[in-house]
Design a protein around this motif. Sequence first.
Motif, PDB file in Angstrom:
ATOM      1  N   ASN A   7       0.837  -1.197   0.000  1.00 26.22           N
ATOM      2  CA  ASN A   7       0.000   0.000   0.000  1.00 26.22           C
ATOM      3  C   ASN A   7       0.876   1.253   0.000  1.00 26.22           C
ATOM      4  OD1 ASN A   7      -2.422   1.588   0.212  1.00 26.22           O
ATOM      5  ND2 ASN A   7      -2.021   1.777   2.401  1.00 26.22           N
ATOM      6  N   LEU A   8       1.898   1.254   0.827  1.00 21.38           N
ATOM      7  CA  LEU A   8       2.810   2.396   0.891  1.00 21.38           C
ATOM      8  C   LEU A   8       3.534   2.580  -0.443  1.00 21.38           C
ATOM      9  CD1 LEU A   8       3.997   4.656   2.613  1.00 21.38           C
ATOM     10  CD2 LEU A   8       5.686   3.028   3.468  1.00 21.38           C
ATOM     11  N   GLU A   9       3.951   1.479  -1.061  1.00 23.77           N
ATOM     12  CA  GLU A   9       4.606   1.553  -2.379  1.00 23.77           C
ATOM     13  C   GLU A   9       3.674   2.194  -3.406  1.00 23.77           C
ATOM     14  OE1 GLU A   9       5.869  -2.298  -3.727  1.00 23.77           O
ATOM     15  OE2 GLU A   9       7.308  -2.512  -2.106  1.00 23.77           O
ATOM     16  N   GLU A  10       2.421   1.781  -3.388  1.00 24.21           N
ATOM     17  CA  GLU A  10       1.440   2.321  -4.337  1.00 24.21           C
ATOM     18  C   GLU A  10       1.244   3.828  -4.107  1.00 24.21           C
ATOM     19  OE1 GLU A  10      -2.295   3.873  -5.534  1.00 24.21           O
ATOM     20  OE2 GLU A  10      -2.134   3.128  -3.486  1.00 24.21           O
ATOM     21  N   ILE A  11       1.170   4.232  -2.855  1.00 26.16           N
ATOM     22  CA  ILE A  11       1.011   5.644  -2.518  1.00 26.16           C
ATOM     23  C   ILE A  11       2.245   6.438  -2.968  1.00 26.16           C
ATOM     24  CG2 ILE A  11       0.886   7.289  -0.593  1.00 26.16           C
ATOM     25  CD1 ILE A  11      -0.869   5.146   0.854  1.00 26.16           C
ATOM     26  N   LEU A  12       3.426   5.901  -2.687  1.00 21.27           N
ATOM     27  CA  LEU A  12       4.664   6.589  -3.085  1.00 21.27           C
ATOM     28  C   LEU A  12       4.788   6.679  -4.601  1.00 21.27           C
ATOM     29  CD1 LEU A  12       7.192   5.086  -0.517  1.00 21.27           C
ATOM     30  CD2 LEU A  12       6.199   7.384  -0.519  1.00 21.27           C
ATOM     31  N   ALA A  60      -1.076  13.026   2.671  1.00 18.36           N
ATOM     32  CA  ALA A  60      -1.876  12.666   3.853  1.00 18.36           C
ATOM     33  C   ALA A  60      -2.093  11.152   3.899  1.00 18.36           C
ATOM     34  CB  ALA A  60      -3.201  13.410   3.831  1.00 18.36           C
ATOM     35  N   GLU A  61      -2.323  10.534   2.737  1.00 15.62           N
ATOM     36  CA  GLU A  61      -2.445   9.078   2.673  1.00 15.62           C
ATOM     37  C   GLU A  61      -1.144   8.406   3.092  1.00 15.62           C
ATOM     38  OE1 GLU A  61      -4.049   7.340  -0.972  1.00 15.62           O
ATOM     39  OE2 GLU A  61      -4.956   9.285  -1.447  1.00 15.62           O
ATOM     40  N   ARG A  62      -0.026   8.966   2.645  1.00 11.48           N
ATOM     41  CA  ARG A  62       1.282   8.409   2.982  1.00 11.48           C
ATOM     42  C   ARG A  62       1.509   8.470   4.494  1.00 11.48           C
ATOM     43  NH1 ARG A  62       5.749  10.509   4.414  1.00 11.48           N
ATOM     44  NH2 ARG A  62       5.204  12.596   3.712  1.00 11.48           N
ATOM     45  N   GLU A  63       1.147   9.590   5.100  1.00 10.58           N
ATOM     46  CA  GLU A  63       1.315   9.719   6.549  1.00 10.58           C
ATOM     47  C   GLU A  63       0.489   8.674   7.292  1.00 10.58           C
ATOM     48  OE1 GLU A  63       0.566  13.744   7.781  1.00 10.58           O
ATOM     49  OE2 GLU A  63       2.258  14.524   6.618  1.00 10.58           O
TER      50      GLU A  63
END
Length: 172
Positions: A7-12, A60-63
């Motif tokens: 999920n974090l990879e997708e956000i980044l 904000a999603e990443r945080e």
Amino acid sequence: MASLIQNLEEILTRETTEYEGLIELSRQKTSVIVKGDIEALQKITDEEQITVAKINRIDAEREKAMKDVAAVLNMDVHELKLSDLLQVLERRPTERQKFAEVYDRLGKALREMKQVNNQNRQLIENALEMTRYELNMLQSMRSAPETANYGANAMSDGLIMGSTQGSFDAKQ
């Protein structure tokens, strides 16, 4: 944990894509600044503001994703960095490699964004300095003393020193 990292990879990745779009807009802005096209500059600035708003939402999603990862790792979210996640993923080389690629791409985009912004800032400062110089020249010409030249009727002809037809004196 794996799904949180994915999920974090997708956000980044989405964040990086937006930064790359912002870099392209900034490059367009460079040529517009050089040309002095204020209308085009305003359009690009409006597009930049839209992109920055998207980046802020993604950030904000990443945080939130970082909070979730920090909770699983039992770490303080304020101390957890993306580079720390690379160390956590040492035992999972495939996941680590994918995450490292996303991390490196984001870092490259941020460095490039900084470089283009610095270039644009310098161009704007130079243009502003030239505008100030031209304004000072105009103001000094208006406040220059009148000449002591008199016309046939013994009245001052009202010529201002330094105000000839052009601003270049070929006699000098």
